[in-house]
Scaffold this active site. Structure first.
Site, short mmCIF file in Angstrom:
data_model
loop_
_atom_site.label_atom_id
_atom_site.label_comp_id
_atom_site.label_asym_id
_atom_site.label_seq_id
_atom_site.Cartn_x
_atom_site.Cartn_y
_atom_site.Cartn_z
N GLU A 151 0.80 -1.22 0.00
CA GLU A 151 0.00 0.00 0.00
C GLU A 151 0.83 1.27 0.00
OE1 GLU A 151 -0.86 -2.68 1.74
OE2 GLU A 151 -2.85 -3.15 0.96
N HIS A 192 -11.90 -4.26 8.42
CA HIS A 192 -12.68 -4.06 7.19
C HIS A 192 -13.86 -3.13 7.44
CE1 HIS A 192 -10.29 -7.56 6.14
NE2 HIS A 192 -10.68 -7.49 4.90
C1 LIG Z 1 -2.12 -4.72 4.16
C2 LIG Z 1 -3.24 -5.45 3.54
N1 LIG Z 1 -3.62 -5.15 2.29
C3 LIG Z 1 -4.65 -5.80 1.71
C4 LIG Z 1 -5.33 -6.77 2.38
C5 LIG Z 1 -6.49 -7.49 1.70
N2 LIG Z 1 -6.07 -8.86 1.42
C6 LIG Z 1 -6.39 -9.85 2.27
S1 LIG Z 1 -5.64 -11.27 1.86
C7 LIG Z 1 -4.88 -10.59 0.52
C8 LIG Z 1 -3.97 -11.42 -0.32
C9 LIG Z 1 -2.91 -12.05 0.50
O1 LIG Z 1 -2.15 -12.90 -0.29
P1 LIG Z 1 -1.03 -13.82 0.34
O2 LIG Z 1 -0.09 -13.01 1.15
O3 LIG Z 1 -0.43 -14.58 -0.78
O4 LIG Z 1 -1.78 -14.77 1.35
P2 LIG Z 1 -2.89 -15.85 1.03
O5 LIG Z 1 -4.21 -15.17 1.20
O6 LIG Z 1 -2.67 -16.33 -0.36
O7 LIG Z 1 -2.69 -16.91 2.03
C10 LIG Z 1 -5.23 -9.25 0.41
C11 LIG Z 1 -4.78 -8.36 -0.68
C12 LIG Z 1 -4.90 -7.06 3.69
N3 LIG Z 1 -5.51 -7.98 4.43
N4 LIG Z 1 -3.87 -6.39 4.24
#
Ligand SMILES: Cc1ncc(C[n+]2csc(CCOP(=O)(O)OP(=O)(O)O)c2C)c(N)n1
Ligand SMILES: Cc1ncc(C[n+]2csc(CCOP(=O)(O)OP(=O)(O)O)c2C)c(N)n1
Ligand SMILES: [Mg+2]
Ligand SMILES: [Mg+2]
Lengths: 326, 357, 326, 357
Positions: free
Chosen positions: A60, A129
């Site tokens: 971000e 959220h």
């Molecule tokens: C700082 C932040 N930005 C955006 C989000 C929204 N979000 C939740 S999970 C996710 C993707 C995460 O991907 P990854 O790190 O690969 O973990 P996975 O969900 O695949 O286990 C996003 C963008 C968040 N929770 N935190």
């Protein structure tokens, strides 16, 4: 003309802005093939291509910072932060750069960027959220903070935000993304930034609010009307810079004011509005200025979030208090 | 166990501290024509630097960050760039900024605490000096993305220090540059210190160049006091970026000979001896020696250069000192493109409160 | 007993806290051998060793985030952010974690950390070195925000902040770091958090302020006294949670209130105080509540910063307006 | 040019998708006693997972993030740790949390949106689930610094996804861990997707393991669907950390078989075919096959395990569903250790406003 809901209006404005200006680009997490987790950017990738609709890595501070870099080079980036709860890594870039680039260079470089983020509670979402921290951004000189509360205002204000030559934080009340549908002509007409919208005229009391709470507030005004109380309802819409003038004029007429917002009370935007009334509008006040707001607590997780959210009952109760005030 | 990926960092040096070539210099960089402009720029920067410190000491300038000993990096970087490339500088890149066309007077104004010092009359798209460490990395990749989107043959050069490599923004930008293959060069001036924190306590990485691997691209380490090495690495990196080859990280190893800024006292935390040793590696010495060895520089040239630098700096100081401060309303007048109605009252208030009446 | 200035009092409190509790550790950029750029941590490295006085890499989000990790494990980290202008990368960790860890785990894990940062303008420092954005932090539920205005309050409040089991943002007004010296007994006596300090009693007008502006405000009160106007001066000290009670009581007595702060006006802490007065104290108000503050502009660079800073003249002028108010 | 630093990433796999050893398994990991507990935990997690989704679909649970297909990582990580080690998890590490002693009921409560779900009755110093991506990395290194300061033989394990490796916090933490030589293991569950963004668009780095080089320490890539490989890498990493050898990054390559969460529809952005292919690599299949090949597992064991998992999950669901929500004042009662006077009014207000009267 199709009827659209708020998130569709956002989408319509984005498409319109991209259509009319090649410099407008959209970026963020999952804004491409997924069309955004709320579908705000749906269809844009197909229509405008991956050069202009960019899925970024999960970062971000980068999203805000690269938007600044793009904007300084003459693009008009419209970046999405997936939820306002994840906007805080952007604060540094917004405070230190976006809001200052024009001033710092005495106009040599501008920063025409928009940072969009869905915000607010009441949709039973996981932690982080359901945030409403518009006041943090409203405190920062050089930014604009804009919050639509209906499909047509979403369309008109977002277009204005994108066309504006300065950085705008555009907060979308996700609880009402799909609440109502409205006919919104896609004619590229922007709404003015920096002014409040009077949604309902009244004489006994002024209700000042913005975002999703506009709906509870209008309901409260209806209920008050049934009780013979005429409430004026003002949607602040642009909380920064604040059009205090319109609020002062309204309260001059009504003598009473209740401010409604979801955010925590202390140092929220309601405080600023009350402070303006207490300074420039003191003589018109026939009763204390009251705030119906979230509490000064962490927004509870879904099972308890309704305890936190302001609601029609709380608004009404406060209005009655003021009307009954000696 | 299977080895699935391998990486290496190379080190580049052409001139040793005495100005003796340590390896063959590519012909186009070996000649005096390539070296002299860098040397002249280093000298100008050093003159500016000394004057800035003197002005600060006498209350005629604000806090100032000296680039003493690091001039080779800025000179080589700035002169390697094309005019329509974009520099995104930190606060210690005077030489690069001068090479780009930022005027001496503008930088004096800037360090006096005057916003007009960032309204460059020269490079219109160069970024102003960034004070919050590493934040400018994100601007650099954003600018590079804009350039790539438009298909322009331009490159963005971001400058930062060794301390900056510890910041999230630095890394997030590397990562983006790598995955989007952006036309950007990250130049890390590793001057061994971040105020009082030595390089060894800043990162456990053996080189800062290897940070690039985290972004999926090449990093190279150069002797930052050797303008030929910096120029060589920059030429390669710029060419790669310009031709669609993506980003490069250039770690230029140097030494901060001065206090961190005029507000700092480095004797609190580092040995005088270390500084003395570092002085032996002064980039000006080796560059002059090399030019001399080419028979391309002599005492007369040096005297003329001194005189010219002194004169230019003095003219800039005079112009700067003759610039009256801005009026109070200036703080409102570039805040937004157009002043919002909500602020007209405050603007009037500011004028009134700051008038003598 | 030696006389100490404000920054020496900070140092004294740090040493005292480290002495009395092995869990107290100090971390930040240049806090070790350099003793902090303002010398607040000078001598601590020699006295307590590098295990407990830690120079970190240059990474503010990390400094906040690792402090949370340490605090959850039972340490009491006191982290320094070199200038408030560099605190914004910490906002994410503070909003999302420090302020929530106890609540999120229903008390299982606490977060007894202190984040110290020098703040405020008027010392002719470079850009970003003159910030006052306490209101941003005051809006965040779960945090405490504490601002001393004298050596003795710096000592007592910092000790309280360190001993407090919850996260405290401790903002030090660097313009007055060396302004006055006071006898401050190093006896480990903490001052209460969450209460205002009445620095001067008065009957005609209440002046509410904090941080470096306490000094201009006291000067203004002196000047008012010369004019026969008796001003009460309140140093809020802990701006979050806000002790509105004390302010309300004072204004009940005086009927007039001027709030003085360096931060930008809109959505600053002055707004919150005015809002409380406009709600719970309306009937005692004999005049509008006025704010003498920084403007809603970026703090200018040193050559022009004096245009921005509130000063005695502005305070006095506003006080006169209120006293002369019909 | 001189080569001054070299790096390599190794890949570890012991069991192929069919459960056949691809190389000799170290004796202590080859036996059924080592494997069965992991298999049981994976089965429990998968049963929990299916139930959680069913509850969500019927409005009895909030948004839920499934770990389907990734259970081997959590099981191996959780069981490799000692009780007084510290887990700092993301939201997709159910198996590891169960291994640590977090109860099924607690996780149901958590996903229902109830803060009491993070008041673990088991591991008192384990961190609650972190939703803001990668922010927990900083907590992990802070906790590790506390442990190191106290000289305790404990290790912190941080868990995150592939998307998390793009965040500044992740990198700032790696950098600190490297330079301070902290007892921490970073486990990246690379499930190929960050919501809709594929691994290839997340970073240009060939492996995520190599991100460790930016921090100055070792990174290793393992087959994350092979519990033996994960366990082997974890045993090494934990031992290294515990004995003062500093941090390790373990990239565990796996695949997210489910939607990102129950609020997501992955068919919008990825091919069914890719998912089908990934299913062939299911960690449960290969683990069972391997146990069978040892003659250590049969249909009866499987049936008994299914029954046991079903029963335990059902009991937890019932306990969870029988838990009444907290009262309104709960939002005040753990906000600070002691409620500040300034909030007593609001607390009373919240009780009153939320009462029926
Ligand atoms: C700082 C932040 N930005 C955006 C989000 C929204 N979000 C939740 S999970 C996710 C993707 C995460 O991907 P990854 O790190 O690969 O973990 P996975 O969900 O695949 O286990 C996003 C963008 C968040 N929770 N935190
Ligand atoms: C984000 C941020 N944190 C702290 C500071 C204060 N500060 C100014 S310069 C500096 C050290 C920078 O070191 P380095 O990156 O090596 O650059 P150098 O000054 O050595 O050129 C610090 C900590 C800052 N400007 N920005
Ligand atoms: Mg440095
Ligand atoms: Mg993933």
């Amino acid at each position: 003309m199709a009827e659209v809901n708020l998130v569709e209006a956002v989408n319509m404005a984005l498409a319109r802005a991209m259509e009319e200006d090649d410099n407008v680009v959209v970026l963020g997490e999952d804004v491409g093939v997924n069309g955004g987790v709320f579908r705000a950017t749906v269809g844009l990738l197909d229509r405008f291509g991956k050069e202009r609709v960019m899925d970024t890595p999960l970062a971000e501070s980068l999203i805000a910072g690269m938007s600044i870099g793009m904007a300084a080079m003459g693009l008009k980036p419209v970046a999405e932060i997936q939820f306002m709860g994840f906007i805080y890594p952007c604060v540094d870039q917004l405070v230190c750069h976006a809001s200052r680039l024009r001033n710092r260079t005495r106009g040599r470089l501008g920063c025409p960027m928009v940072l969009r983020a869905p915000f607010g509670g009441g949709i039973h979402a996981p932690e982080h959220h359901s945030e409403s921290t518009e006041a943090i951004f409203a405190h920062i000189p050089g930014l604009r903070v804009v919050i639509p509360s209906s499909p047509s205002r979403a369309y008109g204000l977002l277009l204005a935000a994108i066309r504006d030559p300065d950085p705008v934080i555009f907060l979308e009340p996700k609880r009402i993304y799909r609440l109502v549908r409205q006919e919104v002509p896609d004619d590229g007409t922007a709404l003015p930034l920096d002014v409040c919208f009077t949604l309902r005229e009244g004489t006994d009391l002024t209700l000042v609010t913005w975002g999703a709470m506009v709906h509870e507030t209008l309901q409260a005004a209806d209920a008050l009307a049934d009780q013979g109380i005429s409430a004026e309802v003002i949607d602040v819409a642009t909380v920064k810079p604040l059009d205090a003038e319109s609020i002062l004029i309204s309260v001059e007429k009504t003598g009473r004011c209740v401010i409604v917002h979801e955010a925590a009370r202390t140092a929220g935007m309601g405080a600023e509005i009350a402070a303006r009334l207490c300074d420039e509008g003191l003589l018109s006040l026939m009763a204390p200025v009251k705030r119906v707001t979230g509490f000064d607590t962490v927004m509870p997780l879904p099972r308890s979030e309704h305890y936190y959210m302001p609601n029609v009952k709380r608004i009404l109760k406060t209005c009655r208090e003021l009307v009954d005030y000696a | 166990m299977t080895r699935i990926a391998e990486f290496a960092v190379e080190y580049i040096q052409f001139l040793d501290p005495a100005g003796k070539p340590t390896q063959d210099i590519p012909p186009h960089l070996a000649e005096a024509e390539a070296i002299t402009p860098m040397y002249r720029l280093m000298a100008l920067t050093r003159t500016f630097d000394a004057k800035a410190i003197a002005l600060q000491r006498t209350g005629q300038l604000g806090t100032y960050a000296s680039s003493l000993g690091q001039e080779a990096i800025g000179a080589a970087v700035g002169l390697a760039m094309r005019q329509d490339d974009v520099l995104v500088p930190s606060y210690r890149e005077q030489a690069a900024q001068f090479a780009r066309g930022v005027t001496l007077e503008e930088l004096f104004l800037y360090w006096s605490g005057d916003e007009r010092g960032s309204r460059y009359s020269g490079p219109q798209f160069d970024f102003p000096i960034s004070i919050p460490i590493a934040t400018q990395s994100c601007h650099a990749v954003g600018a590079a993305a804009a350039i790539k989107l438009r298909g322009e043959p331009r490159v963005v050069v971001e400058g930062c220090g060794d301390g900056a490599t510890s910041k999230g923004d630095f890394y997030e930008s590397l990562n983006l540059a790598g995955v989007w293959h952006l036309p950007v060069v990250f130049v890390v001036s590793n001057n061994q210190w971040a105020i009082s924190v030595p390089r060894s306590r800043q990162s456990g990485a053996k080189t800062l160049a290897q940070k690039a691997f985290a972004g999926g691209f090449e990093g190279v380490q150069v002797d930052g006091n050797d303008p030929v090495a910096v120029r060589f690495a920059m030429d390669n990196a710029l060419e790669r970026a310009r031709s669609g080859g993506g980003p490069t990280l250039v770690e230029a190893v140097t030494y901060r000979l001065q206090d961190h800024t005029t507000a700092d006292d480095a004797s609190r935390y580092r040995d005088a001896e270390e500084v003395e040793t570092a002085k032996q590696s002064d980039p000006m010495i080796r560059t002059r020696r090399y030019l001399e060895s080419l028979q391309a520089w002599g005492d007369e040239d040096e005297a003329a250069l001194k005189e010219e630098c002194g004169r230019r700096v003095q003219e800039a100081v005079e112009a700067y000192l003759a610039t009256p401060p801005e009026p109070p309303e200036a703080m409102f007048d570039s805040l937004y493109a157009e002043l919002p109605g909500a602020l007209t009252g405050q603007r009037a208030e500011a004028i009134k409160e700051n008038s003598d009446g």
